[in-house]
Design an enzyme around this catalytic site. Sequence first.
Site, PDB file in Angstrom:
ATOM      1  N   HIS A 140     -10.868  -4.447  -4.782  1.00 33.76           N
ATOM      2  CA  HIS A 140     -10.593  -5.143  -3.513  1.00 33.76           C
ATOM      3  C   HIS A 140     -11.400  -6.428  -3.350  1.00 33.76           C
ATOM      4  CE1 HIS A 140      -8.898  -1.203  -2.334  1.00 33.76           C
ATOM      5  NE2 HIS A 140      -8.312  -1.792  -1.330  1.00 33.76           N
ATOM      6  N   ASP A 190      -5.189  -8.969  -7.650  1.00 34.65           N
ATOM      7  CA  ASP A 190      -5.870  -7.857  -6.985  1.00 34.65           C
ATOM      8  C   ASP A 190      -4.903  -6.676  -6.816  1.00 34.65           C
ATOM      9  OD1 ASP A 190      -8.602  -7.779  -5.081  1.00 34.65           O
ATOM     10  OD2 ASP A 190      -7.088  -6.327  -4.511  1.00 34.65           O
ATOM     11  N   GLY A 191      -5.437  -5.482  -6.812  1.00 35.41           N
ATOM     12  CA  GLY A 191      -4.603  -4.296  -6.569  1.00 35.41           C
ATOM     13  C   GLY A 191      -3.996  -4.306  -5.181  1.00 35.41           C
ATOM     14  N   HIS A 192      -4.644  -4.977  -4.257  1.00 41.36           N
ATOM     15  CA  HIS A 192      -4.164  -5.006  -2.863  1.00 41.36           C
ATOM     16  C   HIS A 192      -3.949  -6.460  -2.441  1.00 41.36           C
ATOM     17  CE1 HIS A 192      -3.668  -4.264   1.339  1.00 41.36           C
ATOM     18  NE2 HIS A 192      -4.205  -3.059   1.345  1.00 41.36           N
ATOM     19  N   HIS A 268       2.596   1.352  -1.768  1.00 39.48           N
ATOM     20  CA  HIS A 268       1.708   1.336  -0.607  1.00 39.48           C
ATOM     21  C   HIS A 268       2.234   0.351   0.449  1.00 39.48           C
ATOM     22  CE1 HIS A 268      -2.082   0.187   1.477  1.00 39.48           C
ATOM     23  NE2 HIS A 268      -2.466   1.425   1.188  1.00 39.48           N
ATOM     24  N   GLU A 320       0.056   6.435   0.519  1.00 41.97           N
ATOM     25  CA  GLU A 320       0.318   5.732   1.787  1.00 41.97           C
ATOM     26  C   GLU A 320       1.559   4.844   1.633  1.00 41.97           C
ATOM     27  OE1 GLU A 320      -4.262   5.514   3.240  1.00 41.97           O
ATOM     28  OE2 GLU A 320      -3.658   3.859   1.991  1.00 41.97           O
ATOM     29  N   CYS A 338      -2.082  -0.364  10.267  1.00 41.14           N
ATOM     30  CA  CYS A 338      -2.111  -1.646   9.543  1.00 41.14           C
ATOM     31  C   CYS A 338      -0.739  -2.022   8.984  1.00 41.14           C
ATOM     32  CB  CYS A 338      -3.070  -1.573   8.353  1.00 41.14           C
ATOM     33  SG  CYS A 338      -4.800  -1.601   8.802  1.00 41.14           S
ATOM     34  N   CYS A 416      -9.861   0.378   8.263  1.00 42.27           N
ATOM     35  CA  CYS A 416      -9.059  -0.860   8.190  1.00 42.27           C
ATOM     36  C   CYS A 416      -8.296  -1.128   9.479  1.00 42.27           C
ATOM     37  CB  CYS A 416      -8.092  -0.777   7.015  1.00 42.27           C
ATOM     38  SG  CYS A 416      -7.145   0.747   6.947  1.00 42.27           S
ATOM     39  N   CYS A 417      -7.861  -0.053  10.167  1.00 41.19           N
ATOM     40  CA  CYS A 417      -6.948  -0.264  11.304  1.00 41.19           C
ATOM     41  C   CYS A 417      -7.619  -0.786  12.578  1.00 41.19           C
ATOM     42  CB  CYS A 417      -6.178   1.021  11.608  1.00 41.19           C
ATOM     43  SG  CYS A 417      -5.246   1.685  10.222  1.00 41.19           S
TER      44      CYS A 417
END
Length: 648
Positions: A140, A190-192, A268, A320, A338, A416-417
């Site tokens: 991340h 990046d993975g996200h 995701h 997710e 999110c 995160c939310c």
Amino acid sequence: MKNKVKITSQFWSRYRNLVRTEMIPYQWAVLNDVAGIKIERERNDSSIPNEKSHAIENFKIAAGKAKGTHYGWTFQDSDVYKWLEAVAYSLREKMDPELEKKALEVIDLVAEAQEPDGYLDTFYSILGLEWRYKRLAGSHELYCMGHFIEAAVAYYEATGNEKVLTVAKKCADNIYENFGLEEGKIHGYDGHEEIEIGLLRLYHVTTNEKYLELAKFFLTERGKHPNFFKEQAAVYEGPNALNGIEDMPDTYFQNHEPVKNQTTAEGHAVRVVYMCTALADLAATTGDKELYDICKRLWENITSKRMFITGGIGSTVIGESFTLDYDLPNDTMYCETCAAIGLIFFARQMLRIKPKAEYADVMERALYNCALAGMALDGKHFFYVNPLEVNPLKSKMDPTKSHVKPVRPSWLGCACCPPNLARMVASLDDYVYTVGEDAIYVNLYVASESCFELSSGSINIEQDNEFPWDDKTKIKINNISLKNMPVGLRYPYWADGLELSINGKTQDYEIKAGYILIDVPAYTEFNLELSFDVKIRRYYANPAVSDDVGKVAVGRGPFIYCLESVDNGEMLQCIELLKDSKLEYKWNPEILNGVGIIEGNGKRINTTKDELYSVTSYSYTDTKLKFIPYYAWANRGENEMMVWVRES
Ligand code: FUB
Ligand code: ZN
């Protein structure tokens, strides 16, 4: 072009004040580990860090101002950045020297934690810089820097603070030096997804082409190297950056094929909509039609086949993730807060490319339902997952439902939310209109006073209404510019009719792409009145949605409603709404900070039988049903809830 939208809406002012007076201070206390709260794991998984946030402490350690080691997720830094972004919007709305002081302290701290070459990530700064950029599936690093860049741009725009922008540019420059097609650079991502959004925002504020190029690189490379994450993992010996995550299917990371070939939303859910947000921003910025086509395909797939009626997305806790078309299980779904927020971001960018009411409709649906349900009315409790049906006992006892919480926790191991909600609500003024040089579109009917400065002059628009509860709005448009200005009024999907008057005279109108276009001549003031026919609606799902067959959901205006057992008794599954029952809408100022409730007639299966199975069919008793808006559920203690109700 400098635009200002001042929200005056009672409904939204309450939320926005809550962000300023409760959420931001509360979240600051949590990030500093002084809130004195219990942090809950988002599901039964003992590996989820839940002792503390430690987010600010991580920065202090990375900056050499405290001793210790990193604690929390690899993306713990992003909690601080989202908080800072929320502060930026809040200061934009109303200056507050105390808050500004805290923000400046954070900016100084981040600057001190930044490595001399611009790299910024407390996890690797503390645990081993030699391993940076070497396990991107789970690290991340770019995700966090993307969030910092977003916060920095927002803060710079709100306050003119140059330092924060300099830190952001140094980050982006470091990424530019390390990633790209050139020999010696990393041909990966990046993975996200998130850095892409940040880079585009940085490009908008600096007009430095290299940030645009880098965002484009990440978006076009994605999926071209499906083995990238595994190859990195095979030789990595650094600190645990969610090691093993690279074994998730390629779809989890939207890495299964080049983005341009992707036709369905896979993996995701938050990652998908963050990717789409950046793609749509890039398409709007460059005018690239091929990019818009990709966005349209993914938009279409998400919103017509994979979205819950609340605007929630993500059908399973495993990864997710999205699953398949029409798979929308009400009580095991994910619907992360999110993800709904990401869908709102995506919609806003789609509106920049082409104003189509369907984009604003989805934005509004996700905003007033799934996203808002993510926070309690007190602004200090949050859902990660937003179910459409809950039985608290099952959440406790059934391990496959441990993620489906019946009450919002004070904070979550993966946080995160909550700060995402803070920045979303604090920046709501950015979502009300789409403003271009040639037209302005009203996307959300939110009472507000706005001034748009265009090259031809300025346009003032004032919305005066009691939305979302009321059915009319006055809109005053003052065109103080050299040219006629078309203003588009969204015809919302929930209106069964709309009457329009201009300067007191009823007006016929045409609808184009879901908007009524009014041409306001130069140097003219128009007083509009819009009356929507807001009926209570019964919604039925496509029969392919097996969980909703034979069931009905009730809605009014932008709100989807639900039953709670506190109003309707336990075992909500025994309740049916009568097909021919009149549904009545009533304003109730006594509960839930004032809400419109809906009442109707139903019947309830008598629960006198003891046998698990018998040959005797059910007997029923008449009952009254009381629905509340979904966003307000779980504010009166632990309790069953249900959106889709059987109809007979
Ligand atoms: O990975 C960072 C964030 O944590 C994601 O966006 C959320 O879904 C949660 O997994
Ligand atoms: Zn989240």
